[in-house]
Design a protein around this motif. Sequence first.
Motif, short mmCIF file in Angstrom:
data_model
loop_
_atom_site.label_atom_id
_atom_site.label_comp_id
_atom_site.label_asym_id
_atom_site.label_seq_id
_atom_site.Cartn_x
_atom_site.Cartn_y
_atom_site.Cartn_z
N CYS A 28 -1.99 14.88 11.09
CA CYS A 28 -3.20 14.94 11.28
C CYS A 28 -3.46 14.37 11.82
O CYS A 28 -5.15 13.78 12.78
CB CYS A 28 -4.22 15.40 10.59
SG CYS A 28 -5.41 16.49 10.42
N ILE B 41 -5.79 20.40 9.21
CA ILE B 41 -4.07 20.79 9.16
C ILE B 41 -4.14 22.16 9.96
O ILE B 41 -4.56 23.00 10.28
CB ILE B 41 -4.22 20.34 7.89
CG1 ILE B 41 -4.39 19.04 7.94
CG2 ILE B 41 -2.90 20.33 8.67
CD1 ILE B 41 -3.46 18.85 5.92
N HIS C 276 0.75 20.94 12.88
CA HIS C 276 1.34 19.16 12.55
C HIS C 276 2.37 19.76 11.01
O HIS C 276 3.68 19.07 10.88
CB HIS C 276 -0.07 19.24 11.12
CG HIS C 276 -1.27 19.04 11.91
ND1 HIS C 276 -2.17 18.94 12.36
CD2 HIS C 276 -0.95 17.88 13.75
CE1 HIS C 276 -3.40 18.52 13.07
NE2 HIS C 276 -2.26 17.72 13.62
#
Length: 112
Positions: free
Chosen positions: A41, A96, A100
């Motif tokens: 992130c 996020i 990810h």
Amino acid sequence: MNPLKIIKYGKYFSESRFVAFATRYGKKLAFVQRAVVLFLCLRDQDTPKYVKAVIAGALGYLVLPIDIVPDTIAALGWVDDVAVLGIAFKIANRYIKTSHEEEAKKLFPFGH
């Protein structure tokens, strides 16, 4: 720990230090996969700068060998690190991405 205090640990973060940490502890500590999610992130251009600052601080705290509770104390030594990562996750949660999470699982299948 408040997010502004976490940011100060960003000076201890570097990509190479984090990769070394993740490589060393990735199969030993379940929370490393979650730290990798934060790292991904952090590297994402869509993540705002203030969120990146908190993530860098949290990851800097994680790789810092001297903590509030030393990591050499069995089990208890990682509690403060996990707490700091939890705060960073709370702040970064909106940024996020599924990608990810998926990439972190590929790199470090251990943990959750």
